[in-house]
Design a protein around this motif. Structure first.
Motif, PDB file in Angstrom:
ATOM      1  N   SER A  45       0.851  -1.181   0.000  1.00 14.46           N
ATOM      2  CA  SER A  45       0.000   0.000   0.000  1.00 14.46           C
ATOM      3  C   SER A  45       0.888   1.232   0.000  1.00 14.46           C
ATOM      4  CB  SER A  45      -0.899  -0.022   1.222  1.00 14.46           C
ATOM      5  OG  SER A  45      -0.163  -0.492   2.331  1.00 14.46           O
ATOM      6  N   ILE A  46       0.294   2.315  -0.432  1.00 17.11           N
ATOM      7  CA  ILE A  46       1.049   3.540  -0.653  1.00 17.11           C
ATOM      8  C   ILE A  46       0.484   4.639   0.226  1.00 17.11           C
ATOM      9  CG2 ILE A  46       1.514   5.311  -2.432  1.00 17.11           C
ATOM     10  CD1 ILE A  46       2.892   2.533  -2.887  1.00 17.11           C
ATOM     11  N   GLY A  47       1.366   5.484   0.767  1.00 15.02           N
ATOM     12  CA  GLY A  47       0.893   6.663   1.496  1.00 15.02           C
ATOM     13  C   GLY A  47       1.200   6.603   2.981  1.00 15.02           C
ATOM     14  N   GLY A  48       1.089   7.775   3.602  1.00  9.72           N
ATOM     15  CA  GLY A  48       1.359   7.864   5.034  1.00  9.72           C
ATOM     16  C   GLY A  48       0.198   8.543   5.729  1.00  9.72           C
ATOM     17  N   TYR A 107       2.953  14.920   2.547  1.00  8.54           N
ATOM     18  CA  TYR A 107       1.733  15.647   2.172  1.00  8.54           C
ATOM     19  C   TYR A 107       1.930  17.168   2.185  1.00  8.54           C
ATOM     20  CZ  TYR A 107      -0.058  11.040   2.062  1.00  8.54           C
ATOM     21  OH  TYR A 107      -0.215   9.722   1.723  1.00  8.54           O
ATOM     22  N   GLU A 121       0.255   9.278  -3.535  1.00  9.42           N
ATOM     23  CA  GLU A 121      -0.852   8.732  -4.318  1.00  9.42           C
ATOM     24  C   GLU A 121      -0.750   9.066  -5.801  1.00  9.42           C
ATOM     25  OE1 GLU A 121      -1.042  10.011  -1.374  1.00  9.42           O
ATOM     26  OE2 GLU A 121      -1.984   8.468  -0.142  1.00  9.42           O
ATOM     27  N   GLU A 136      -3.055  -6.028  -5.373  1.00 10.96           N
ATOM     28  CA  GLU A 136      -2.825  -5.276  -4.127  1.00 10.96           C
ATOM     29  C   GLU A 136      -4.031  -5.422  -3.206  1.00 10.96           C
ATOM     30  OE1 GLU A 136      -3.075  -0.978  -4.747  1.00 10.96           O
ATOM     31  OE2 GLU A 136      -4.245  -1.324  -6.553  1.00 10.96           O
ATOM     32  N   GLY A 195      -5.610   0.683   2.776  1.00 13.86           N
ATOM     33  CA  GLY A 195      -4.486   1.604   2.644  1.00 13.86           C
ATOM     34  C   GLY A 195      -3.292   1.157   3.461  1.00 13.86           C
ATOM     35  N   SER A 196      -2.413   2.119   3.773  1.00 14.02           N
ATOM     36  CA  SER A 196      -1.138   1.779   4.409  1.00 14.02           C
ATOM     37  C   SER A 196      -1.240   1.732   5.934  1.00 14.02           C
ATOM     38  CB  SER A 196      -0.080   2.798   3.989  1.00 14.02           C
ATOM     39  OG  SER A 196      -0.517   4.089   4.360  1.00 14.02           O
ATOM     40  N   ALA A 197      -2.430   1.981   6.474  1.00  9.71           N
ATOM     41  CA  ALA A 197      -2.711   1.868   7.913  1.00  9.71           C
ATOM     42  C   ALA A 197      -1.570   2.392   8.781  1.00  9.71           C
ATOM     43  CB  ALA A 197      -3.028   0.399   8.264  1.00  9.71           C
ATOM     44  N   PRO A 198      -1.234   3.696   8.677  1.00  9.85           N
ATOM     45  CA  PRO A 198      -0.105   4.221   9.457  1.00  9.85           C
ATOM     46  C   PRO A 198      -0.283   4.022  10.964  1.00  9.85           C
ATOM     47  CG  PRO A 198      -1.087   5.951   8.068  1.00  9.85           C
ATOM     48  CD  PRO A 198      -1.869   4.709   7.827  1.00  9.85           C
ATOM     49  N   ASP A 199      -1.543   3.914  11.413  1.00 11.43           N
ATOM     50  CA  ASP A 199      -1.792   3.751  12.862  1.00 11.43           C
ATOM     51  C   ASP A 199      -1.218   2.454  13.420  1.00 11.43           C
ATOM     52  OD1 ASP A 199      -3.773   2.586  11.189  1.00 11.43           O
ATOM     53  OD2 ASP A 199      -5.261   2.529  12.794  1.00 11.43           O
ATOM     54  N   ASN A 216      -3.214  -7.345   9.224  1.00  9.20           N
ATOM     55  CA  ASN A 216      -3.730  -8.595   8.667  1.00  9.20           C
ATOM     56  C   ASN A 216      -3.165  -8.741   7.237  1.00  9.20           C
ATOM     57  OD1 ASN A 216      -5.209 -10.675   7.642  1.00  9.20           O
ATOM     58  ND2 ASN A 216      -7.190  -9.907   8.332  1.00  9.20           N
TER      59      ASN A 216
HETATM   60  P1  NAD Z   1      -6.450   2.554   5.700  1.00  3.42           P
HETATM   61  O1  NAD Z   1      -7.146   1.522   4.862  1.00  3.42           O
HETATM   62  O2  NAD Z   1      -4.987   2.585   5.640  1.00  3.42           O
HETATM   63  O3  NAD Z   1      -6.875   2.346   7.233  1.00  3.42           O
HETATM   64  C1  NAD Z   1      -8.222   2.380   7.694  1.00  3.42           C
HETATM   65  C2  NAD Z   1      -8.344   1.537   8.965  1.00  3.42           C
HETATM   66  O4  NAD Z   1      -8.255   0.152   8.596  1.00  3.42           O
HETATM   67  C3  NAD Z   1      -7.204   1.781   9.968  1.00  3.42           C
HETATM   68  O5  NAD Z   1      -7.716   1.692  11.270  1.00  3.42           O
HETATM   69  C4  NAD Z   1      -6.241   0.639   9.714  1.00  3.42           C
HETATM   70  O6  NAD Z   1      -5.489   0.272  10.847  1.00  3.42           O
HETATM   71  C5  NAD Z   1      -7.188  -0.477   9.286  1.00  3.42           C
HETATM   72  N1  NAD Z   1      -6.553  -1.420   8.344  1.00  3.42           N
HETATM   73  C6  NAD Z   1      -6.298  -1.223   7.013  1.00  3.42           C
HETATM   74  N2  NAD Z   1      -5.670  -2.289   6.488  1.00  3.42           N
HETATM   75  C7  NAD Z   1      -5.516  -3.170   7.504  1.00  3.42           C
HETATM   76  C8  NAD Z   1      -4.932  -4.456   7.606  1.00  3.42           C
HETATM   77  N3  NAD Z   1      -4.378  -5.050   6.546  1.00  3.42           N
HETATM   78  N4  NAD Z   1      -4.937  -5.064   8.803  1.00  3.42           N
HETATM   79  C9  NAD Z   1      -5.490  -4.494   9.892  1.00  3.42           C
HETATM   80  N5  NAD Z   1      -6.076  -3.283   9.858  1.00  3.42           N
HETATM   81  C10 NAD Z   1      -6.082  -2.621   8.683  1.00  3.42           C
HETATM   82  O7  NAD Z   1      -7.090   3.960   5.286  1.00  3.42           O
HETATM   83  P2  NAD Z   1      -6.640   5.441   5.689  1.00  3.42           P
HETATM   84  O8  NAD Z   1      -6.226   5.495   7.128  1.00  3.42           O
HETATM   85  O9  NAD Z   1      -7.744   6.293   5.213  1.00  3.42           O
HETATM   86  O10 NAD Z   1      -5.376   5.751   4.771  1.00  3.42           O
HETATM   87  C11 NAD Z   1      -4.027   5.642   5.196  1.00  3.42           C
HETATM   88  C12 NAD Z   1      -3.101   5.923   4.025  1.00  3.42           C
HETATM   89  O11 NAD Z   1      -3.290   4.914   3.009  1.00  3.42           O
HETATM   90  C13 NAD Z   1      -3.358   7.257   3.340  1.00  3.42           C
HETATM   91  O12 NAD Z   1      -2.110   7.814   2.983  1.00  3.42           O
HETATM   92  C14 NAD Z   1      -4.142   6.880   2.102  1.00  3.42           C
HETATM   93  O13 NAD Z   1      -4.005   7.817   1.068  1.00  3.42           O
HETATM   94  C15 NAD Z   1      -3.503   5.564   1.755  1.00  3.42           C
HETATM   95  N6  NAD Z   1      -4.314   4.654   0.895  1.00  3.42           N
HETATM   96  C16 NAD Z   1      -3.607   3.934  -0.030  1.00  3.42           C
HETATM   97  C17 NAD Z   1      -4.284   3.020  -0.822  1.00  3.42           C
HETATM   98  C18 NAD Z   1      -3.489   2.212  -1.827  1.00  3.42           C
HETATM   99  O14 NAD Z   1      -2.285   2.054  -1.664  1.00  3.42           O
HETATM  100  N7  NAD Z   1      -4.114   1.666  -2.859  1.00  3.42           N
HETATM  101  C19 NAD Z   1      -5.661   2.818  -0.665  1.00  3.42           C
HETATM  102  C20 NAD Z   1      -6.335   3.546   0.332  1.00  3.42           C
HETATM  103  C21 NAD Z   1      -5.639   4.476   1.120  1.00  3.42           C
END
Ligand code: NAD
Length: 361
Positions: free
Chosen positions: A73-76, A84, A93, A281, A285-289, A297
């Motif tokens: 996944s891409i992004g922070g 940003y 992105e 893919e 997203g990249s789930a920075p948290d 997962n």
């Molecule tokens: P996110 O999907 O990264 O996270 C949303 C929630 O889902 C978070 O609480 C996260 O911890 C959880 N989550 C996501 N994937 C998980 C996994 N595999 N296992 C466990 N928990 C998971 O969405 P966001 O927070 O809105 O975006 C974070 C970054 O990701 C941003 O920079 C966004 O632009 C980017 N993004 C990238 C893509 C891509 O690479 N195609 C898609 C969506 C968002």
């Protein structure tokens, strides 16, 4: 078989989840006698840090030289990451849009599967969720309203905005062929979604879909109006196998279909061009948290790798082996934190990868 896979681990949890998918692929290679050669490439924030831009021409060329691309996944964190503060065309992105365009990826495939073991996460009533579902939404990705001419202007003193929804027969035919090809590898049913009672673009869509259907006599075709499709998805999702639709309808319906599974960490996706080449893919997203904590997962990425085997490499047996291994692991009560429930065994990201790799037969 010997296959070359361009690997873009990406940002945030990307490196963790892709590493687990590679672990599973290596196990498949060992059991089934294949060689997977990985070309590891940078994109998104990781590329900005090294190259100053999210996607270099060299990365695009090396992706083109591979048989398929596996991506994390891409992004922070969009609030705190220095990426940003850059102009939009240099943010992580921007690399995503550019790679899809450069590789001619016009078909987006998003499976939406409700695993009976995770039915508790489904927001639908139990009488619906207990039946489970396994569908795939194929969305046209490079045409329609999002790519048509648009303008905002004042007409007779009134601000007016215009967007154009246009499709030509070639754009429709190539996605139709993709949808029927994929249906042949599944339960052989295509539901084409349009708004042919109102839109000219939908009437042409329906005509071309009907023409292509003649080459696939084994596939059952139905046409569903988009408003009805949105209702049917929550009323009886089990009726669908492959749903094919234009860009904006697909954008909305694929999110609806993902939501009803209830688990973002389980959602795979693929984007394909006219050949068997595709970019695989997870939908999330990249789930920075949770990045860097070995908590994510990896199943969505592992399922994306299974799609790569099925659709780009024609390795159906091997793709089945991965999907069966995931089912076994879920049956055995093994869960990452995001899909954890009472009585189950909680594992880390790498623990889940180990369990799935060990369950490959
Ligand atoms: P996110 O999907 O990264 O996270 C949303 C929630 O889902 C978070 O609480 C996260 O911890 C959880 N989550 C996501 N994937 C998980 C996994 N595999 N296992 C466990 N928990 C998971 O969405 P966001 O927070 O809105 O975006 C974070 C970054 O990701 C941003 O920079 C966004 O632009 C980017 N993004 C990238 C893509 C891509 O690479 N195609 C898609 C969506 C968002």
């Amino acid at each position: 078989m010997n296959k070359k896979i361009a690997v873009i681990k990406g940002d945030g949890i990307g490196p963790e989840i892709v590493t687990e998918a590679m672990k599973v692929l290596d196990r498949v290679a060992e059991i089934y006698g294949h060689t997977f050669e990985y070309d590891q490439l940078l994109m998104g924030g990781a590329s900005i840090d090294v190259n100053g831009i999210p996607l270099t021409d060299e990365t695009i060329e090396r992706c083109k030289a591979a048989d398929a691309v596996l991506m994390g996944s891409i992004g922070g964190d969009t609030n705190t990451s220095p990426w940003y503060k850059l102009p939009p065309e240099r943010r992580p992105e921007a690399g995503l849009l550019k790679i899809r365009k450069s590789l001619g990826l016009f078909a987006n495939l998003r499976p939406s599967v409700l695993y009976p073991q995770l039915a508790g996460a489904c927001p639908l009533k139990e009488e619906i969720s207990s039946r489970g579902f396994d569908m795939l939404i194929m969305r046209e990705l490079t045409g329609g309203l999002y790519f048509g001419a648009r303008k905002t202007e004042e007409i007779d003193g009134v601000m007016t905005a215009i967007d154009t929804l246009s499709y030509n027969e070639n754009e429709i035919r190539r996605i139709a062929i993709k949808a029927f090809d994929v249906a042949m590898k599944r339960r052989k049913k295509v539901s084409s979604v349009d708004k042919a009672n109102v839109l000219d673009s939908s009437r042409l869509w329906r005509k071309i879909i009907n023409e292509v259907a003649k080459d696939y006599p084994e596939v059952t075709l139905e046409h569903v109006l988009v408003d009805n499709a949105a209702m049917q998805l929550v009323k009886d999702p089990a009726q669908f196998d492959v749903m094919v639709t234009e860009n904006m309808f697909g954008d909305i319906l694929s999110d609806e279909a993902s939501m009803i599974t209830g688990s973002i960490g389980m959602l795979a996706s693929a984007s394909m061009n006219e050949t068997k080449f595709g970019l695989y893919e997870p939908s999330g997203g990249s789930a920075p948290d949770i990045a860097g904590q070995n908590k994510a997962n990896p199943i969505a990425t592992i399922l994306s790798a299974a799609m790569m085997l099925r659709f780009s490499f024609d390795m159906s047996k091997e793709a089945d082996a991965i999907e069966n291994a995931i089912n076994n692991v879920l049956d055995n009560g093994i869960r990452t934190g995001d899909i954890m429930s009472e009585g189950m065994t909680k594992v880390s990201c790498s623990g889940m990868g180990d369990a799935i790799a060990a369950a490959i037969k």
